[in-house]
Design an enzyme around this catalytic site. Sequence first.
Site, mmCIF file in Angstrom:
data_model
loop_
_atom_site.group_PDB
_atom_site.id
_atom_site.type_symbol
_atom_site.label_atom_id
_atom_site.label_comp_id
_atom_site.label_asym_id
_atom_site.label_seq_id
_atom_site.Cartn_x
_atom_site.Cartn_y
_atom_site.Cartn_z
ATOM 1 N N GLY A 1 0.959 -0.972 0.080
ATOM 2 C CA GLY A 1 -0.100 0.174 0.470
ATOM 3 C C GLY A 1 0.603 1.197 -0.357
ATOM 4 O O GLY A 1 1.097 2.331 0.747
ATOM 5 N N ALA A 2 1.409 1.638 -1.481
ATOM 6 C CA ALA A 2 3.050 2.596 -1.169
ATOM 7 C C ALA A 2 2.498 3.254 -1.822
ATOM 8 O O ALA A 2 2.925 4.860 -2.740
ATOM 9 C CB ALA A 2 4.475 2.068 -0.765
ATOM 10 N N ARG B 1 0.330 6.069 -1.832
ATOM 11 C CA ARG B 1 0.135 7.157 -1.426
ATOM 12 C C ARG B 1 0.106 7.205 0.558
ATOM 13 O O ARG B 1 0.434 5.902 1.188
ATOM 14 C CB ARG B 1 -2.162 7.636 -0.934
ATOM 15 C CG ARG B 1 -2.246 7.350 -2.037
ATOM 16 C CD ARG B 1 -3.899 7.630 -1.721
ATOM 17 N NE ARG B 1 -4.781 6.546 -1.286
ATOM 18 C CZ ARG B 1 -5.482 5.919 -0.451
ATOM 19 N NH1 ARG B 1 -5.644 6.330 0.027
ATOM 20 N NH2 ARG B 1 -6.154 4.711 -0.600
ATOM 21 N N VAL C 1 -3.983 -7.597 -1.165
ATOM 22 C CA VAL C 1 -2.961 -7.675 0.147
ATOM 23 C C VAL C 1 -4.136 -8.936 1.052
ATOM 24 O O VAL C 1 -3.568 -9.772 1.391
ATOM 25 C CB VAL C 1 -2.948 -6.738 1.407
ATOM 26 C CG1 VAL C 1 -1.689 -6.294 0.789
ATOM 27 C CG2 VAL C 1 -4.315 -5.621 1.734
ATOM 28 N N ASN D 1 1.741 -2.509 5.172
ATOM 29 C CA ASN D 1 1.530 -0.877 5.958
ATOM 30 C C ASN D 1 0.169 -0.916 5.300
ATOM 31 O O ASN D 1 -1.211 0.222 5.537
ATOM 32 C CB ASN D 1 2.407 -0.074 4.981
ATOM 33 C CG ASN D 1 2.176 1.427 4.868
ATOM 34 O OD1 ASN D 1 1.518 2.327 5.690
ATOM 35 N ND2 ASN D 1 1.026 2.015 3.503
ATOM 36 N N SER E 1 -1.635 0.512 14.580
ATOM 37 C CA SER E 1 -2.199 1.917 15.886
ATOM 38 C C SER E 1 -2.432 1.923 17.439
ATOM 39 O O SER E 1 -2.235 0.503 17.545
ATOM 40 C CB SER E 1 -3.551 1.941 15.211
ATOM 41 O OG SER E 1 -4.328 2.481 15.041
ATOM 42 N N TYR F 1 -11.469 -1.921 12.854
ATOM 43 C CA TYR F 1 -9.982 -0.999 12.622
ATOM 44 C C TYR F 1 -8.796 -1.894 14.213
ATOM 45 O O TYR F 1 -8.521 -2.184 13.895
ATOM 46 C CB TYR F 1 -10.641 0.442 12.675
ATOM 47 C CG TYR F 1 -8.429 0.830 12.339
ATOM 48 C CD1 TYR F 1 -8.374 0.766 10.805
ATOM 49 C CD2 TYR F 1 -8.204 1.548 12.816
ATOM 50 C CE1 TYR F 1 -7.302 1.045 10.776
ATOM 51 C CE2 TYR F 1 -7.096 2.436 13.012
ATOM 52 C CZ TYR F 1 -6.316 2.147 11.918
ATOM 53 O OH TYR F 1 -5.406 2.365 11.472
ATOM 54 N N ALA G 1 -9.522 -3.787 16.398
ATOM 55 C CA ALA G 1 -9.482 -5.196 16.453
ATOM 56 C C ALA G 1 -8.723 -5.844 15.409
ATOM 57 O O ALA G 1 -7.428 -6.269 15.725
ATOM 58 C CB ALA G 1 -10.688 -6.491 16.241
ATOM 59 N N LYS H 1 -5.977 -3.847 14.364
ATOM 60 C CA LYS H 1 -4.609 -3.673 14.973
ATOM 61 C C LYS H 1 -4.203 -4.263 15.650
ATOM 62 O O LYS H 1 -2.399 -4.200 16.260
ATOM 63 C CB LYS H 1 -4.502 -1.900 14.977
ATOM 64 C CG LYS H 1 -5.249 -1.868 13.729
ATOM 65 C CD LYS H 1 -3.976 -1.777 13.002
ATOM 66 C CE LYS H 1 -3.741 -0.847 10.958
ATOM 67 N NZ LYS H 1 -3.188 -1.001 10.101
HETATM 68 P P1 NAP Z 1 -4.041 5.624 3.219
HETATM 69 O O1 NAP Z 1 -3.474 7.698 3.188
HETATM 70 O O2 NAP Z 1 -5.534 5.446 2.967
HETATM 71 O O3 NAP Z 1 -3.213 5.120 2.738
HETATM 72 C C1 NAP Z 1 -3.716 3.414 2.233
HETATM 73 C C2 NAP Z 1 -2.009 2.648 1.054
HETATM 74 O O4 NAP Z 1 -3.219 0.801 1.504
HETATM 75 C C3 NAP Z 1 -2.551 3.251 -0.702
HETATM 76 O O5 NAP Z 1 -1.924 3.063 -1.059
HETATM 77 C C4 NAP Z 1 -3.832 2.069 -0.779
HETATM 78 O O6 NAP Z 1 -3.634 2.045 -2.071
HETATM 79 C C5 NAP Z 1 -3.340 0.576 -0.071
HETATM 80 N N1 NAP Z 1 -4.576 -0.366 -0.053
HETATM 81 C C6 NAP Z 1 -5.644 -0.137 0.660
HETATM 82 N N2 NAP Z 1 -5.849 -1.479 0.928
HETATM 83 C C7 NAP Z 1 -5.616 -2.418 -0.070
HETATM 84 C C8 NAP Z 1 -5.517 -3.519 -0.326
HETATM 85 N N3 NAP Z 1 -6.484 -4.575 -0.056
HETATM 86 N N4 NAP Z 1 -4.971 -4.085 -1.227
HETATM 87 C C9 NAP Z 1 -3.427 -3.415 -1.044
HETATM 88 N N5 NAP Z 1 -2.830 -1.836 -0.860
HETATM 89 C C10 NAP Z 1 -4.363 -1.532 -0.206
HETATM 90 O O7 NAP Z 1 -3.819 5.599 4.551
HETATM 91 P P2 NAP Z 1 -2.377 6.082 5.775
HETATM 92 O O8 NAP Z 1 -3.129 6.667 6.160
HETATM 93 O O9 NAP Z 1 -0.903 6.496 5.249
HETATM 94 O O10 NAP Z 1 -2.318 5.081 6.841
HETATM 95 C C11 NAP Z 1 -1.261 2.666 6.036
HETATM 96 C C12 NAP Z 1 -1.252 2.796 7.326
HETATM 97 O O11 NAP Z 1 -1.196 3.365 8.562
HETATM 98 C C13 NAP Z 1 -2.697 1.908 7.749
HETATM 99 O O12 NAP Z 1 -2.004 0.163 7.714
HETATM 100 C C14 NAP Z 1 -3.056 2.378 8.352
HETATM 101 O O13 NAP Z 1 -3.800 1.747 9.405
HETATM 102 C C15 NAP Z 1 -1.924 3.098 9.324
HETATM 103 N N6 NAP Z 1 -2.282 4.193 10.942
HETATM 104 C C16 NAP Z 1 -1.953 5.386 10.031
HETATM 105 C C17 NAP Z 1 -2.313 6.291 10.785
HETATM 106 C C18 NAP Z 1 -3.405 7.688 10.332
HETATM 107 O O14 NAP Z 1 -3.428 8.400 11.624
HETATM 108 N N7 NAP Z 1 -3.049 7.620 9.207
HETATM 109 C C19 NAP Z 1 -2.443 6.175 12.553
HETATM 110 C C20 NAP Z 1 -2.380 4.956 12.964
HETATM 111 C C21 NAP Z 1 -1.674 3.880 11.331
HETATM 112 P P3 NAP Z 1 -5.191 2.445 -2.929
HETATM 113 O O15 NAP Z 1 -4.394 3.713 -3.190
HETATM 114 O O16 NAP Z 1 -4.883 1.866 -4.363
HETATM 115 O O17 NAP Z 1 -5.821 3.087 -2.475
#
Ligand code: NAP
Length: 251
Positions: free
Chosen positions: A15-16, A18, A67, A93, A146, A159, A161, A163
Amino acid sequence: MNEKQFEGKSAIVTGATRGIGKAIALQLANRGCNVAFNYASSAEAAEKIKSEIEGLGVKAFADSCDVADTNAAADFVKHVKSEFGGIDFLVNNAGITRDNLIMRMKEDDWDSVIDTNLKGAWNFSKAAVRPMMRNENGGSILNISSISGVVGMLGQSNYSASKAGMIGLTKSLAKEIASRNITVNALALGLVETDMASEMNEEYREKILSEIPLGRLGNTQEVAEIVCFLLSDSAKYITGQVIQADGGIAM
Ligand code: NAP
């Protein structure tokens, strides 16, 4: 720090396209690491990031791969191994949220979040462990968890559960493969400035912000720096741990 500290190494970041995953992929490439990544649907963004990574003088591979699909994950890892010659690092990720109070949450909101966040990390770990075992210097797996999985969050039963499940996965796998010199850790993040964070209800987001001792959200760049440390040889004696980077909110 040696700027090309990961020269000759290869990583998979799920998931890279964004947010956090993108910052991690670029930071690893910047330090000399070959980077493979997948995504759900953002093909155009993936092409751009792939070119950016190649522009840093390392190999890149990008493909859409859900994934949650065990066979697709295995094929992806197999392909990366043959393209790069090995896999040293895996960063699980990719993640989604489908927030709602439990009474309003649909079964599909539960299933899709558990399948993507938790089963996705299991799928990629399962596929990557064997190639890592063949490395002289082992490898490192980092699960992006998280604080929601540590302390729970309103409207996030699915979510949280998923994490918390990643934390259990981290600890069990760390015990299973420590003897092969493969470390497995979880990074439990607080709120980080990305698309995911901006999807949050504005009022709730402001409330959380007011409770963060450091008084701000995290940014993707600082998360990527922490990830690089946890994957590096400097962290080779850390395994089975949950590292919290959350501005102090869950202390
Ligand atoms: P994001 O901006 O929403 O980006 C999510 C990424 O995951 C995107 O590249 C997306 O691809 C990809 N993705 C989603 N579902 C997928 C699937 N089924 N198979 C393959 N790729 C998939 O998320 P983020 O905020 O950067 O978060 C990244 C990680 O950090 C996550 O695990 C999240 O739970 C964790 N996290 C985030 C925060 C926060 O505040 N942001 C806090 C705690 C933990 P597409 O672009 O193609 O959709």
